[in-house]
Design a protein around this motif. Structure first.
Motif, short mmCIF file in Angstrom:
data_model
loop_
_atom_site.label_atom_id
_atom_site.label_comp_id
_atom_site.label_asym_id
_atom_site.label_seq_id
_atom_site.Cartn_x
_atom_site.Cartn_y
_atom_site.Cartn_z
N GLU A 61 48.97 89.11 63.05
CA GLU A 61 48.45 90.47 63.26
C GLU A 61 47.00 90.57 62.81
OE1 GLU A 61 52.46 93.20 62.82
OE2 GLU A 61 51.61 92.26 61.02
N ILE A 62 46.63 89.83 61.76
CA ILE A 62 45.21 89.76 61.38
C ILE A 62 44.41 89.17 62.54
CG2 ILE A 62 43.53 88.65 59.84
CD1 ILE A 62 45.01 90.81 58.40
N GLY A 63 44.95 88.10 63.12
CA GLY A 63 44.28 87.46 64.24
C GLY A 63 44.09 88.38 65.43
N ALA A 64 45.07 89.26 65.66
CA ALA A 64 44.95 90.20 66.77
C ALA A 64 43.83 91.21 66.55
CB ALA A 64 46.29 90.93 66.97
N LEU A 65 43.51 91.50 65.29
CA LEU A 65 42.41 92.43 64.98
C LEU A 65 41.05 91.75 64.97
CD1 LEU A 65 43.73 94.65 62.02
CD2 LEU A 65 43.14 95.41 64.33
N ALA A 66 41.04 90.45 64.69
CA ALA A 66 39.78 89.72 64.51
C ALA A 66 39.03 89.54 65.82
CB ALA A 66 40.06 88.37 63.86
N GLU A 67 37.70 89.45 65.72
CA GLU A 67 36.86 89.25 66.89
C GLU A 67 35.83 88.17 66.60
OE1 GLU A 67 35.04 92.87 68.20
OE2 GLU A 67 36.88 94.06 67.99
N PRO A 68 35.59 87.26 67.54
CA PRO A 68 34.47 86.32 67.38
C PRO A 68 33.16 87.09 67.54
CG PRO A 68 35.49 86.06 69.54
CD PRO A 68 36.34 87.04 68.79
N LEU A 93 33.91 94.63 60.06
CA LEU A 93 35.01 94.23 60.93
C LEU A 93 35.66 92.96 60.39
CD1 LEU A 93 33.63 92.46 64.14
CD2 LEU A 93 32.21 92.95 62.14
N ILE A 94 36.72 92.49 61.05
CA ILE A 94 37.31 91.19 60.74
C ILE A 94 36.79 90.20 61.78
CG2 ILE A 94 39.41 89.83 60.48
CD1 ILE A 94 40.87 92.37 59.72
N GLU A 95 36.17 89.15 61.30
CA GLU A 95 35.58 88.14 62.18
C GLU A 95 36.53 86.96 62.36
OE1 GLU A 95 32.03 84.74 62.12
OE2 GLU A 95 32.31 86.10 60.41
N LEU A 96 36.62 86.47 63.59
CA LEU A 96 37.23 85.17 63.86
C LEU A 96 36.09 84.16 63.91
CD1 LEU A 96 39.38 83.13 64.68
CD2 LEU A 96 39.13 83.93 67.05
N GLY A 97 35.99 83.34 62.87
CA GLY A 97 34.89 82.39 62.78
C GLY A 97 35.06 81.23 63.74
N ASN A 101 38.72 80.34 60.91
CA ASN A 101 39.09 81.20 59.79
C ASN A 101 38.78 82.66 60.11
OD1 ASN A 101 40.00 79.17 58.00
ND2 ASN A 101 37.89 78.71 57.38
N TYR A 102 39.49 83.55 59.42
CA TYR A 102 39.21 84.98 59.51
C TYR A 102 38.37 85.39 58.31
CZ TYR A 102 43.25 84.61 62.60
OH TYR A 102 44.13 84.24 63.58
N TYR A 103 37.43 86.31 58.53
CA TYR A 103 36.53 86.75 57.47
C TYR A 103 36.41 88.26 57.46
CZ TYR A 103 35.02 81.87 57.26
OH TYR A 103 34.98 80.50 57.14
N ASN A 104 36.32 88.83 56.28
CA ASN A 104 35.89 90.21 56.10
C ASN A 104 34.38 90.18 56.26
OD1 ASN A 104 34.94 92.64 55.05
ND2 ASN A 104 36.40 92.71 53.36
N ALA A 105 33.89 90.67 57.40
CA ALA A 105 32.49 90.47 57.77
C ALA A 105 31.76 91.79 57.96
CB ALA A 105 32.40 89.64 59.05
N TYR A 106 30.44 91.72 57.82
CA TYR A 106 29.59 92.88 58.02
C TYR A 106 28.44 92.46 58.92
CZ TYR A 106 27.57 97.44 56.88
OH TYR A 106 27.09 98.72 56.93
N ALA A 107 28.34 93.08 60.08
CA ALA A 107 27.33 92.72 61.07
C ALA A 107 26.23 93.76 61.08
CB ALA A 107 27.96 92.61 62.45
N HIS A 122 33.89 87.32 48.07
CA HIS A 122 35.06 87.41 47.19
C HIS A 122 36.14 88.21 47.90
CE1 HIS A 122 32.52 85.89 43.90
NE2 HIS A 122 31.60 86.66 44.43
N ALA A 123 36.66 87.67 48.99
CA ALA A 123 37.66 88.37 49.80
C ALA A 123 39.05 88.26 49.15
CB ALA A 123 37.70 87.78 51.20
N PHE A 124 39.73 89.40 49.05
CA PHE A 124 41.07 89.41 48.44
C PHE A 124 42.07 90.21 49.26
CE2 PHE A 124 38.54 92.85 46.49
CZ PHE A 124 39.30 93.95 46.85
N GLU A 125 41.66 90.70 50.42
CA GLU A 125 42.48 91.66 51.16
C GLU A 125 43.77 91.04 51.73
OE1 GLU A 125 38.43 92.76 50.67
OE2 GLU A 125 39.20 91.03 51.80
N HIS A 126 43.72 89.76 52.07
CA HIS A 126 44.87 89.10 52.69
C HIS A 126 44.68 87.60 52.51
CE1 HIS A 126 47.76 87.77 55.75
NE2 HIS A 126 48.23 89.01 55.79
N GLU A 127 45.78 86.89 52.29
CA GLU A 127 45.68 85.45 52.06
C GLU A 127 45.14 84.70 53.29
OE1 GLU A 127 50.41 84.56 53.03
OE2 GLU A 127 49.60 84.25 51.00
N ALA A 128 45.20 85.33 54.46
CA ALA A 128 44.67 84.70 55.66
C ALA A 128 43.18 84.95 55.86
CB ALA A 128 45.44 85.19 56.90
N ILE A 129 42.60 85.79 55.03
CA ILE A 129 41.17 86.09 55.14
C ILE A 129 40.43 85.22 54.13
CG2 ILE A 129 39.38 87.85 54.85
CD1 ILE A 129 41.36 89.92 55.84
#
Length: 327
Positions: A61-68, A93-97, A101-107, A122-129
């Motif tokens: 579900e994290i992956g479904a939200l993420a965007e390259p 947003l959530i980035e698909l690198g 990997n998924y990242y808590n990103a700021y563009a 220092h991302a802590f929101e989800h173990e997949a991020i």
């Protein structure tokens, strides 16, 4: 370099997983900012995707939200507005690198077509991020160098100092904070959900909470010091209102290099605050002058592992007391 920069920062209540709604709200603020001739506009952390609900999601579900970033549909809506209005616009947003990997990103979208992306250190929101591993600095068309640190990045003093040493005069500081449940006895505590739900009937009560120890009061313990000690402007953006089971306190504000508040709000609603940044304050500001008195040879300990370091998630959520410092 210009001597003045017109800046604005936004607080708004996002909807979890509803990118279209969130982007629509942001587009409305961008239009209002353009009418105010804003040159740099900041939105909160993960404002496109939603924030605190992600801890309940699966990795899929994290992956479904993420965007390259390269072909992000969300950024495709923001970047043209940046160019049209000659405005730097920062969005979360959530980035698909490219590394998978998924990242808590700021563009940050620049009016010349430039795009700069910070990955939360220092991302802590989800173990997949995953956490990022580099600082983000960039020049702007106005000759002003800017940096980005996301939420908890700003709570570690080394990060803000490093960003200043790398040349930032303006720090974009997107957050989702206030009203969190800290295990520290005198740290932040939750804002009762009922106060938010009854904000229209009892506006004074929610305003008091947002201005109190678990909102503005907590920010005042450290945010002005980051600006003052490093001689830079800070644009603090934040969520506001219910975010899953917590209540964000907003408190959007702009601080100058002396740690003084130029503009702020404690309104319990979506809001934008505006200030003109007098960049001529920076060279003689206290913090910037003190930086020139640094003695780097003394600071080796700052880069030496001490053995008690933890990853961001365990440092944030561990029930264990912090270990005694020193040898």
């Amino acid at each position: 370099m210009t001597t003045s920069l017109r800046a604005a920062t936004v607080q708004f209540q996002h909807r979890a997983n509803d990118k279209n709604y969130n982007l629509s709200v942001m587009e409305g603020f961008i239009a209002r900012a353009a009418a105010e001739q804003i040159q740099v506009l900041t939105f909160p952390e993960m404002c496109i995707t939603g924030y605190w609900h992600v801890r309940h999601l699966s990795a899929g579900e994290i992956g479904a939200l993420a965007e390259p970033i390269a072909d992000s549909p969300s950024l495709a809506r923001i970047r043209p507005l940046s160019e049209r209005y000659n405005m730097a616009i920062g969005v979360g947003l959530i980035e698909l690198g490219e590394d998978g990997n998924y990242y808590n990103a700021y563009a940050v979208c620049l009016p010349d077509g430039g795009l700069h992306v910070h990955r939360k250190l220092h991302a802590f929101e989800h173990e997949a991020i995953a956490s990022g591993d580099s600082f983000t600095l960039f020049d702007t068309p106005w000759g002003v160098r800017m940096g980005v640190l996301i939420c908890w990045d700003n709570n570690l003093v080394e990060n803000v100092r490093a960003t200043a040493l790398l040349g930032a005069d303006v720090l974009l500081a997107p957050h989702q904070t206030g009203g969190t449940h800290s295990r520290s006895p005198h740290g932040m505590k939750p804002i009762p959900l009922a106060l938010w739900q009854q904000r229209k009937e009892h506006p004074a009560a929610i305003e008091e909470a947002f201005r109190g120890e678990h909102g503005r009061g907590w920010l005042m313990r450290w945010l002005p010091a980051r600006a003052h000690d490093n001689g830079l402007f800070i644009l603090f953006s934040n969520g506001v209102g219910r975010d899953d089971d917590e209540v964000r306190t907003g408190n959007a504000m702009i601080l100058d290099p002396y740690g003084r508040i130029l503009a702020e709000t404690w309104a319990a609603e979506d809001k934008m605050v505006i200030a003109d940044l007098d960049l001529s304050l920076i060279p003689l500001s206290t913090g910037r002058r003190w930086i020139h008195g640094r003695r780097p040879a003394l600071y080796g300990i700052l880069t030496e592992p001490q053995g008690y370091e933890r990853d961001a998630r365990s440092a944030r959520f561990s029930s264990q007391p912090a270990q005694k410092l020193g040898k």
